[in-house]
Design a protein around this motif. Structure first.
Motif, PDB file in Angstrom:
ATOM      1  N   ARG A  47       0.859  -1.192   0.000  1.00  0.00           N
ATOM      2  CA  ARG A  47       0.000   0.000   0.000  1.00  0.00           C
ATOM      3  C   ARG A  47       0.892   1.238   0.000  1.00  0.00           C
ATOM      4  NH1 ARG A  47      -2.913   3.156   4.426  1.00  0.00           N
ATOM      5  NH2 ARG A  47      -4.374   4.446   3.253  1.00  0.00           N
ATOM      6  N   SER A  48       0.954   1.894  -1.123  1.00  0.00           N
ATOM      7  CA  SER A  48       1.851   3.028  -1.309  1.00  0.00           C
ATOM      8  C   SER A  48       1.386   4.242  -0.512  1.00  0.00           C
ATOM      9  CB  SER A  48       1.897   3.388  -2.794  1.00  0.00           C
ATOM     10  OG  SER A  48       2.474   4.646  -3.009  1.00  0.00           O
ATOM     11  N   GLU A  49       2.342   5.110  -0.156  1.00  0.00           N
ATOM     12  CA  GLU A  49       1.950   6.380   0.477  1.00  0.00           C
ATOM     13  C   GLU A  49       1.164   7.249  -0.488  1.00  0.00           C
ATOM     14  OE1 GLU A  49       3.195   9.465  -0.477  1.00  0.00           O
ATOM     15  OE2 GLU A  49       4.835   8.804  -1.765  1.00  0.00           O
ATOM     16  N   ARG A  50       1.268   6.981  -1.780  1.00  0.00           N
ATOM     17  CA  ARG A  50       0.467   7.751  -2.729  1.00  0.00           C
ATOM     18  C   ARG A  50      -1.013   7.401  -2.629  1.00  0.00           C
ATOM     19  NH1 ARG A  50       4.628   6.891  -6.768  1.00  0.00           N
ATOM     20  NH2 ARG A  50       3.195   5.778  -8.132  1.00  0.00           N
ATOM     21  N   SER A  51      -1.344   6.332  -1.895  1.00  0.00           N
ATOM     22  CA  SER A  51      -2.750   5.990  -1.695  1.00  0.00           C
ATOM     23  C   SER A  51      -3.400   6.845  -0.606  1.00  0.00           C
ATOM     24  CB  SER A  51      -2.886   4.511  -1.331  1.00  0.00           C
ATOM     25  OG  SER A  51      -2.316   4.249  -0.054  1.00  0.00           O
ATOM     26  N   ILE A  52      -2.618   7.632   0.133  1.00  0.00           N
ATOM     27  CA  ILE A  52      -3.176   8.531   1.155  1.00  0.00           C
ATOM     28  C   ILE A  52      -3.993   9.610   0.455  1.00  0.00           C
ATOM     29  CG2 ILE A  52      -2.601  10.192   2.960  1.00  0.00           C
ATOM     30  CD1 ILE A  52      -0.070   8.540   3.495  1.00  0.00           C
ATOM     31  N   ALA A 408      -4.453  32.418  -7.170  1.00  0.00           N
ATOM     32  CA  ALA A 408      -4.044  31.014  -7.177  1.00  0.00           C
ATOM     33  C   ALA A 408      -3.735  30.516  -8.580  1.00  0.00           C
ATOM     34  CB  ALA A 408      -5.131  30.159  -6.532  1.00  0.00           C
ATOM     35  N   ASP A 409      -4.478  30.999  -9.581  1.00  0.00           N
ATOM     36  CA  ASP A 409      -4.264  30.494 -10.940  1.00  0.00           C
ATOM     37  C   ASP A 409      -2.961  30.990 -11.560  1.00  0.00           C
ATOM     38  OD1 ASP A 409      -5.431  33.077 -10.923  1.00  0.00           O
ATOM     39  OD2 ASP A 409      -6.007  32.854 -13.018  1.00  0.00           O
ATOM     40  N   LEU A 410      -2.313  31.983 -10.943  1.00  0.00           N
ATOM     41  CA  LEU A 410      -1.044  32.491 -11.455  1.00  0.00           C
ATOM     42  C   LEU A 410       0.153  31.914 -10.703  1.00  0.00           C
ATOM     43  CD1 LEU A 410      -1.894  36.257 -12.078  1.00  0.00           C
ATOM     44  CD2 LEU A 410      -1.795  34.374 -13.735  1.00  0.00           C
ATOM     45  N   ARG A 411      -0.097  31.213  -9.594  1.00  0.00           N
ATOM     46  CA  ARG A 411       1.001  30.569  -8.875  1.00  0.00           C
ATOM     47  C   ARG A 411       1.348  29.244  -9.554  1.00  0.00           C
ATOM     48  NH1 ARG A 411      -1.716  32.793  -4.441  1.00  0.00           N
ATOM     49  NH2 ARG A 411      -2.905  30.879  -4.078  1.00  0.00           N
ATOM     50  N   PRO A 412       2.603  28.819  -9.458  1.00  0.00           N
ATOM     51  CA  PRO A 412       3.004  27.580 -10.134  1.00  0.00           C
ATOM     52  C   PRO A 412       2.233  26.374  -9.609  1.00  0.00           C
ATOM     53  CG  PRO A 412       4.919  28.814  -9.371  1.00  0.00           C
ATOM     54  CD  PRO A 412       3.724  29.468  -8.762  1.00  0.00           C
ATOM     55  N   GLU A 413       1.929  25.442 -10.499  1.00  0.00           N
ATOM     56  CA  GLU A 413       1.357  24.177 -10.070  1.00  0.00           C
ATOM     57  C   GLU A 413       2.451  23.314  -9.460  1.00  0.00           C
ATOM     58  OE1 GLU A 413      -0.417  22.486 -13.540  1.00  0.00           O
ATOM     59  OE2 GLU A 413      -2.304  23.545 -13.252  1.00  0.00           O
ATOM     60  N   ARG A 414       2.053  22.409  -8.589  1.00  0.00           N
ATOM     61  CA  ARG A 414       3.006  21.496  -7.984  1.00  0.00           C
ATOM     62  C   ARG A 414       3.594  20.568  -9.054  1.00  0.00           C
ATOM     63  NH1 ARG A 414       2.076  20.800  -2.132  1.00  0.00           N
ATOM     64  NH2 ARG A 414       2.577  18.572  -2.267  1.00  0.00           N
ATOM     65  N   GLU A 415       4.905  20.390  -9.003  1.00  0.00           N
ATOM     66  CA  GLU A 415       5.597  19.571  -9.992  1.00  0.00           C
ATOM     67  C   GLU A 415       6.175  18.314  -9.344  1.00  0.00           C
ATOM     68  OE1 GLU A 415       7.550  22.124 -13.461  1.00  0.00           O
ATOM     69  OE2 GLU A 415       8.545  22.382 -11.542  1.00  0.00           O
ATOM     70  N   SER A 416       6.286  17.264 -10.113  1.00  0.00           N
ATOM     71  CA  SER A 416       6.911  16.040  -9.639  1.00  0.00           C
ATOM     72  C   SER A 416       7.318  15.185 -10.828  1.00  0.00           C
ATOM     73  CB  SER A 416       5.958  15.250  -8.737  1.00  0.00           C
ATOM     74  OG  SER A 416       6.540  14.032  -8.324  1.00  0.00           O
ATOM     75  N   VAL A 417       8.408  14.439 -10.659  1.00  0.00           N
ATOM     76  CA  VAL A 417       8.793  13.458 -11.670  1.00  0.00           C
ATOM     77  C   VAL A 417       8.090  12.131 -11.412  1.00  0.00           C
ATOM     78  CG1 VAL A 417      11.031  14.517 -12.078  1.00  0.00           C
ATOM     79  CG2 VAL A 417      10.824  12.721 -10.338  1.00  0.00           C
ATOM     80  N   LEU A 418       7.288  12.057 -10.357  1.00  0.00           N
ATOM     81  CA  LEU A 418       6.559  10.852  -9.993  1.00  0.00           C
ATOM     82  C   LEU A 418       5.074  11.028 -10.265  1.00  0.00           C
ATOM     83  CD1 LEU A 418       8.348  10.123  -6.600  1.00  0.00           C
ATOM     84  CD2 LEU A 418       8.953   9.277  -8.875  1.00  0.00           C
ATOM     85  N   ALA A 419       4.331   9.932 -10.199  1.00  0.00           N
ATOM     86  CA  ALA A 419       2.892   9.981 -10.423  1.00  0.00           C
ATOM     87  C   ALA A 419       2.186  10.691  -9.278  1.00  0.00           C
ATOM     88  CB  ALA A 419       2.349   8.555 -10.578  1.00  0.00           C
ATOM     89  N   PRO A 420       0.963  11.195  -9.497  1.00  0.00           N
ATOM     90  CA  PRO A 420       0.239  11.907  -8.433  1.00  0.00           C
ATOM     91  C   PRO A 420      -0.278  10.947  -7.369  1.00  0.00           C
ATOM     92  CG  PRO A 420      -1.162  11.672 -10.343  1.00  0.00           C
ATOM     93  CD  PRO A 420       0.187  11.171 -10.752  1.00  0.00           C
ATOM     94  N   SER A 421      -0.652  11.519  -6.234  1.00  0.00           N
ATOM     95  CA  SER A 421      -1.240  10.733  -5.159  1.00  0.00           C
ATOM     96  C   SER A 421      -2.725  10.530  -5.422  1.00  0.00           C
ATOM     97  CB  SER A 421      -1.066  11.462  -3.828  1.00  0.00           C
ATOM     98  OG  SER A 421      -1.881  12.629  -3.802  1.00  0.00           O
ATOM     99  N   ALA A 422      -3.364   9.772  -4.534  1.00  0.00           N
ATOM    100  CA  ALA A 422      -4.800   9.535  -4.658  1.00  0.00           C
ATOM    101  C   ALA A 422      -5.599  10.824  -4.515  1.00  0.00           C
ATOM    102  CB  ALA A 422      -5.258   8.516  -3.614  1.00  0.00           C
TER     103      ALA A 422
END
Length: 479
Positions: A47-52, A408-422
């Motif tokens: 159960r990955s932490e991405r399932s949180i 909020a729409d002008l602030r950067p979106e969160r970036e990651s080289v990994l898949a998103p969480s749940a």
């Protein structure tokens, strides 16, 4: 947005890893909070932490100061023992013993490279913020040497700052690399009597931001090319030499590795600390494969450790980089069964953000000496330092959190080289669970950036530090 495709995500919220080239990481020397290796056989119970499912992003606030927070280091021979007293405070270690472990600093004039590295990063961030925003001042503080966290926070408060954002120079989840920084500021708030008078937030662990992997990938491409060039110049070299990439990070006690990250989930390699290094290593290798696949011919990789301390009776993550090198079939240590020798090694300091003492000594001195003795051509690649992509990712992390009148729409979106969480969000948690990286021993300490389910403090003017955590035995890793 930079991330892995979400195709193939299993119901438990993870992806089977793509090792890119053969992964020789030793599965027998890991922590126990999850499978030693993640594969089709172990995936079903994982159960990955991405399932949180809870939100990972804290609402932006009107932060008015950023503090670049680091481990600290001596800046002269007279500083070495007082610095080591700070590092080992509460452990009762006599100065005679500290002098034995001061060798690395003494050999470098009593100066740790970490301070100059932090000054350079501070200057690069100041320039990036001035050019691309958000327009917010940034300063510097240390845990174990001047300028101390408590002094910097006191000065910030005296200068009118009431919303402070901490950027720690550690990328991965773990006690020494995350929670201890949260304790540093929680204790400073308490000691200064600033509870309820100042809000201090913390930028999330940034192991997965694109600029971090990019910096290592650029260094790895150069390192592989250099090793191949040096081997080609050898008369005895083979036409297609066998190479090993060793991704190196600071070892921690196995108990601390087990405690890293949120509880109630599993981690590849038995620890959030181990898993995130493995994931970043694969992201780095993926970039090299995409941009210079010829460099990865006949290449294998593994995750190894360095810089352990403490009594031999205490188990730490293994193998040590030098032990891993000794275990390889090499020109000076050929395999009895005729296995092809490893002729070249690239050491990648994946757990470190700058070329400080543990990189300079443990890798540039000890590990490279081991390689030379084994007849192996080897190079150590750079840490991110002030790599432009790394600095830009840090700037974006600041911009995500700072309101400063920007919608909020002008602030950067969160970036990651990994898949998103749940939750649909990328990246680690802006606020940590109360038991995240919490040691099983030690007196409770106040912390900052703690998640409280159902609490809505995003719009409040002030918020006190939370009470939780403990010292533990997380070692003195200074990533």
């Amino acid at each position: 947005m930079s991330h892995q495709p979400n195709d193939g995500v299993t119901l438990n919220g993870t992806l089977l890893p793509d090792d890119v080239v053969p992964n020789r990481t030793d599965p027998a020397n890991t922590a126990s909070n999850g499978p030693a290796a993640l594969n089709e056989q172990t995936l079903g119970d994982y159960r990955s932490e991405r399932s949180i499912t809870r939100e990972r992003a804290e609402e932006a606030r009107p932060y008015d100061l950023v503090i670049l927070s680091s481990f600290g280091g001596p800046e002269g021979q007279e500083d070495v023992i007082p610095f080591l007293r700070n590092v080992t405070a509460g452990r009762g270690i006599p100065d005679e013993r500290l002098e034995e472990v001061a060798t690395h600093y003494r050999a470098n004039g009593g100066i740790s490279p970490i301070n100059e590295q932090n000054r350079a990063l501070l200057a690069a961030l100041q320039q990036a913020l001035a050019e691309r925003g958000p327009h917010i001042p940034i300063t510097w503080a240390n845990r174990n040497w001047k300028p101390y966290v408590k002094d910097v926070l006191a000065e910030a408060y005296e200068n009118g700052h009431r919303n402070v954002l901490v950027l720690a120079t550690s990328a991965y989840p773990g006690y020494s690399s995350c929670r201890q920084y949260r304790e540093d500021y929680g204790m400073a708030i308490e000691q200064l009597g600033l509870e309820g008078r100042v809000h201090v937030g913390k930028i999330r662990q940034f192991f997965d931001v694109p600029g971090f992997s990019r910096a290592f990938a650029d260094g790895l491409k150069d390192g592989l090319a250099t090793v191949r060039e040096q081997l080609a110049a050898r008369d005895s070299g083979s036409l297609n030499p066998r190479l090993r990439i060793m991704f190196c990070t600071h070892s921690v006690p196995t108990s601390a590795a087990n405690e890293a990250g949120p509880r109630g989930v599993n981690y590849e390699g038995g620890s959030a600390y181990v898993e995130k290094h493995l994931q970043v290593a694969r992201a780095v290798l993926s970039l090299v494969r995409d941009e210079a696949p010829q460099l990865l011919q006949n290449v294998e990789w593994e995750l190894v450790y360095q810089s352990r301390s403490g009594p031999p009776s205490m188990p730490w993550l293994e193998p040590d980089v030098n032990d891993a090198l000794e275990a390889l079939p090499t020109p000076a240590n050929p395999a009895e069964d005729g296995e092809a020798p490893v002729e070249g090694v690239v050491l990648v300091p994946l757990g470190f953000v700058s070329d400080h003492m543990e990189v300079k000594w443990d890798l540039d001195t000890e590990a490279l000496d081991t390689c030379e003795r084994l007849g192996v051509v080897a190079v150590r690649t750079p840490t991110p330092g002030t790599h432009p992509a790394y600095v830009e990712s840090l700037r974006r992390l600041i911009a995500e959190r700072v309101e400063n009148g920007v919608s909020a729409d002008l602030r950067p979106e969160r970036e990651s080289v990994l898949a998103p969480s749940a939750s649909g969000q990328y990246g680690w948690f802006d606020e940590c669970e109360p038991d995240c990286c919490k040691p099983g021993r030690g007196a409770p300490k106040p912390v900052i950036a703690e998640y409280a389910a159902g609490a809505d403090t995003a719009g409040s003017e002030e918020a006190p530090a939370s009470r939780s955590g403990g010292c533990g035995s997380g070692g003195c890793c200074s990533h």
